[in-house]
Scaffold this active site. Sequence first.
Site, PDB file in Angstrom:
ATOM      1  N   CYS A 251      -3.853  -1.080  -3.413  1.00 13.48           N
ATOM      2  CA  CYS A 251      -4.583  -0.135  -4.261  1.00 13.48           C
ATOM      3  C   CYS A 251      -3.793   1.173  -4.382  1.00 13.48           C
ATOM      4  O   CYS A 251      -2.722   1.337  -3.809  1.00 13.48           O
ATOM      5  CB  CYS A 251      -5.959   0.126  -3.660  1.00 13.48           C
ATOM      6  SG  CYS A 251      -5.881   1.136  -2.150  1.00 13.48           S
TER       7      CYS A 251
ATOM      8  N   SER B  15      -2.497  -7.202  -3.844  1.00  3.10           N
ATOM      9  CA  SER B  15      -1.807  -6.061  -4.444  1.00  3.10           C
ATOM     10  C   SER B  15      -2.408  -4.756  -3.912  1.00  3.10           C
ATOM     11  O   SER B  15      -3.618  -4.552  -3.974  1.00  3.10           O
ATOM     12  CB  SER B  15      -1.964  -6.129  -5.969  1.00  3.10           C
ATOM     13  OG  SER B  15      -1.286  -5.088  -6.609  1.00  3.10           O
TER      14      SER B  15
ATOM     15  N   GLU C 176      -3.421  -2.284   4.585  1.00  5.47           N
ATOM     16  CA  GLU C 176      -2.126  -1.628   4.701  1.00  5.47           C
ATOM     17  C   GLU C 176      -2.213  -0.372   5.566  1.00  5.47           C
ATOM     18  O   GLU C 176      -1.304  -0.095   6.351  1.00  5.47           O
ATOM     19  CB  GLU C 176      -1.587  -1.273   3.307  1.00  5.47           C
ATOM     20  CG  GLU C 176      -1.385  -2.457   2.396  1.00  5.47           C
ATOM     21  CD  GLU C 176      -2.626  -2.888   1.618  1.00  5.47           C
ATOM     22  OE1 GLU C 176      -2.493  -3.732   0.722  1.00  5.47           O
ATOM     23  OE2 GLU C 176      -3.737  -2.388   1.906  1.00  5.47           O
TER      24      GLU C 176
ATOM     25  N   HIS D 261      -8.093   0.362   4.781  1.00  9.10           N
ATOM     26  CA  HIS D 261      -7.631  -0.839   4.094  1.00  9.10           C
ATOM     27  C   HIS D 261      -6.597  -1.535   4.973  1.00  9.10           C
ATOM     28  O   HIS D 261      -6.092  -0.949   5.937  1.00  9.10           O
ATOM     29  CB  HIS D 261      -7.010  -0.476   2.751  1.00  9.10           C
ATOM     30  CG  HIS D 261      -8.017  -0.144   1.701  1.00  9.10           C
ATOM     31  ND1 HIS D 261      -7.660   0.071   0.389  1.00  9.10           N
ATOM     32  CD2 HIS D 261      -9.363   0.016   1.750  1.00  9.10           C
ATOM     33  CE1 HIS D 261      -8.727   0.334  -0.327  1.00  9.10           C
ATOM     34  NE2 HIS D 261      -9.778   0.313   0.484  1.00  9.10           N
TER      35      HIS D 261
ATOM     36  N   CYS E 109      -3.153   2.844  -0.853  1.00  9.28           N
ATOM     37  CA  CYS E 109      -2.146   2.168  -0.038  1.00  9.28           C
ATOM     38  C   CYS E 109      -0.768   2.249  -0.694  1.00  9.28           C
ATOM     39  O   CYS E 109       0.243   2.401   0.000  1.00  9.28           O
ATOM     40  CB  CYS E 109      -2.572   0.733   0.206  1.00  9.28           C
ATOM     41  SG  CYS E 109      -4.142   0.640   1.134  1.00  9.28           S
TER      42      CYS E 109
END
Length: 166
Positions: free
Chosen positions: A100, A98, A73, A71, A103
């Site tokens: 998950c 936002s 991040e 992802h 992350c």
Amino acid sequence: MDEGIINLPWHRALLMSLEQGHSRFLRAAIDEARAGLAEGGIPIGSVLVIDGKIVGQGHNRRVQRSSAILHAEMDCLENAGRLTAADYQKATLYSTLSPCDMCSGTALLYKIPRIVIGENRTFQGPEDYLRSRGVELEILDDPECIALMTEFIAARPELWNEDIGI
């Protein structure tokens, strides 16, 4: 708080400085998201900021790298390299979306105290849990971030659903 303090010149200058910082760092995260989209991936970007400098940046690369966990991040933190605990504890993580559970858990693991989120309308991670663990969240509700995800989800729902585990 004394309402008069908001009218002080130094306070206005501080607020403008913070907004400009947000703008610069969110812009870098959006640029990462757009790079991911251009590569055929999911348009989510992230940057890690310490002492006013970007020390890591990345974007969702699950598709590009056939990764289960890359992802935005995670890519950002990986690209930042090894940092000290003290570095993480004064960092701010910016993300266009936002974060998950995965992350968010990584941010908690490294005790990143602040996350600035471009938008949480198209997806909302465990924000209440992050707050309960002492993480400061700022939701910018950025129109460009919302448009990026809204358009992507409409165009590629199967890829989006795969990314969030549906």
